[in-house]
Design an enzyme around this catalytic site. Sequence first.
Site, mmCIF file in Angstrom:
data_model
loop_
_atom_site.group_PDB
_atom_site.id
_atom_site.type_symbol
_atom_site.label_atom_id
_atom_site.label_comp_id
_atom_site.label_asym_id
_atom_site.label_seq_id
_atom_site.Cartn_x
_atom_site.Cartn_y
_atom_site.Cartn_z
ATOM 1 C CB ALA A 189 -12.024 10.187 4.548
ATOM 2 N N GLY B 229 -14.586 4.895 4.819
ATOM 3 C CA GLY B 229 -13.870 6.095 5.253
ATOM 4 C C GLY B 229 -14.417 6.563 6.588
ATOM 5 C CG HIS C 268 -14.902 -0.717 12.055
ATOM 6 N ND1 HIS C 268 -15.720 0.232 12.619
ATOM 7 C CD2 HIS C 268 -14.121 -0.057 11.171
ATOM 8 C CE1 HIS C 268 -15.459 1.419 12.087
ATOM 9 N NE2 HIS C 268 -14.491 1.270 11.204
ATOM 10 C CE LYS D 56 -16.785 -4.709 4.488
ATOM 11 N NZ LYS D 56 -15.813 -3.657 4.898
ATOM 12 C CB THR E 88 -4.628 5.674 0.789
ATOM 13 O OG1 THR E 88 -3.738 6.764 0.619
ATOM 14 C CG2 THR E 88 -3.924 4.534 1.487
ATOM 15 C CE1 TYR E 89 -11.140 8.918 -4.324
ATOM 16 C CE2 TYR E 89 -12.246 9.139 -2.205
ATOM 17 C CZ TYR E 89 -12.201 9.371 -3.561
ATOM 18 O OH TYR E 89 -13.214 10.062 -4.155
ATOM 19 C CD GLU F 36 -2.533 1.521 2.560
ATOM 20 O OE1 GLU F 36 -3.582 0.882 2.752
ATOM 21 O OE2 GLU F 36 -2.058 2.334 3.382
ATOM 22 C CE1 TYR G 228 -10.840 -1.661 9.827
ATOM 23 C CE2 TYR G 228 -12.678 -2.724 8.705
ATOM 24 C CZ TYR G 228 -11.794 -1.665 8.825
ATOM 25 O OH TYR G 228 -11.868 -0.618 7.943
#
Length: 283
Positions: A50, A107, A149, A165, A47-48, A16, A145
């Site tokens: 949020a 996000g 999460h 998902k 990445t992006y 990443e 996670y």
Amino acid sequence: MSKQPFLTSAASISFEIFPPKKWENFPNLYETLDSLKQLNPEFISCTYGANGSNSKKTAEIVSYIQNQLKIEGIAHLTCAALTRESFLSTIETFQAMGIHNVLALRGDKPQDMTEEEFAARTYKHPSELISELKAAGFTVAAACYPEKHYEAASMEEDLHYLKHKVDQGADFLISQLFFDNDIFYRFMELTAKAGINVPIEAGIMPITSAKMIGTTINLSGASIPKKMTDLLAKYQDNPEDMRKAGIEYATDQIRDLREHSVKGIHIYTMNNARTAGDILAQL
Ligand code: FAD
């Protein structure tokens, strides 16, 4: 457009990276990417922001990875500030730029958004993006996670939504970083029991300086085992030894994961190709 899910082969490594804050730093990032290519990753994800602020940069970088480096590039995409229009235009931009892999994320609330604005977002969860991305021909990943999460009331609840998902079409999952492999092994058992059968990439972040614990790690919510605390206490005043010890810790984690037949390792590089290279050299 590639429809091949990743991680079908034996042990793989992926990375990443994140976009630099300023456009003038792009040449440095491209150098980093060129070095990462030498390490033969299965894919590199970017990445992006949020709030969508980095969307152009993410697309530029993933296009470079995909079209120049000829490595599978994955563009992260978050729901937080996405409208119907911006989602459709993002899909078009990705397609026009030859990007065909997306990591769909929710996000967290961007700083420039109020709680009310965040709660009223168009897309509440990435599951709402996944089916549309799949229909548009993308290979789609989602996050998971191992320590659940932070908003989920229980692991069961989190696994329920994780399965949703996957049911919506997520081809594979990328895990939040963790430092205790036993936590990941337990998580793998729980996902299997929950009927989640897609590949799961194990997220590894090399801790190369004491200050990383205070920032990124706190945000991730990953628990820190005693072995890591001891290492930080021992080397916090000695940056070079701390770096070596952090690389060794991550290398040991990856070795152990491979011994436990975990196929995909996803390294959070923090844009540091040297660290990634040192880990792979030790492996
Ligand atoms: P979700 O899947 O929506 O999960 C968030 C919470 O909502 C969980 O408690 C879950 O159980 C629950 N939930 C899920 N679906 C539903 C549903 N349908 N109904 C009700 N509840 C539901 N952030 C960025 O801003 N940019 C990035 O580029 C980025 N990259 C990341 C990459 C990885 C591999 C990971 C692990 C995280 C990344 N993040 C990134 C952080 C991520 O955006 C946050 O962790 C965020 O809080 C949750 O995102 P998610 O996609 O996992 O959300």
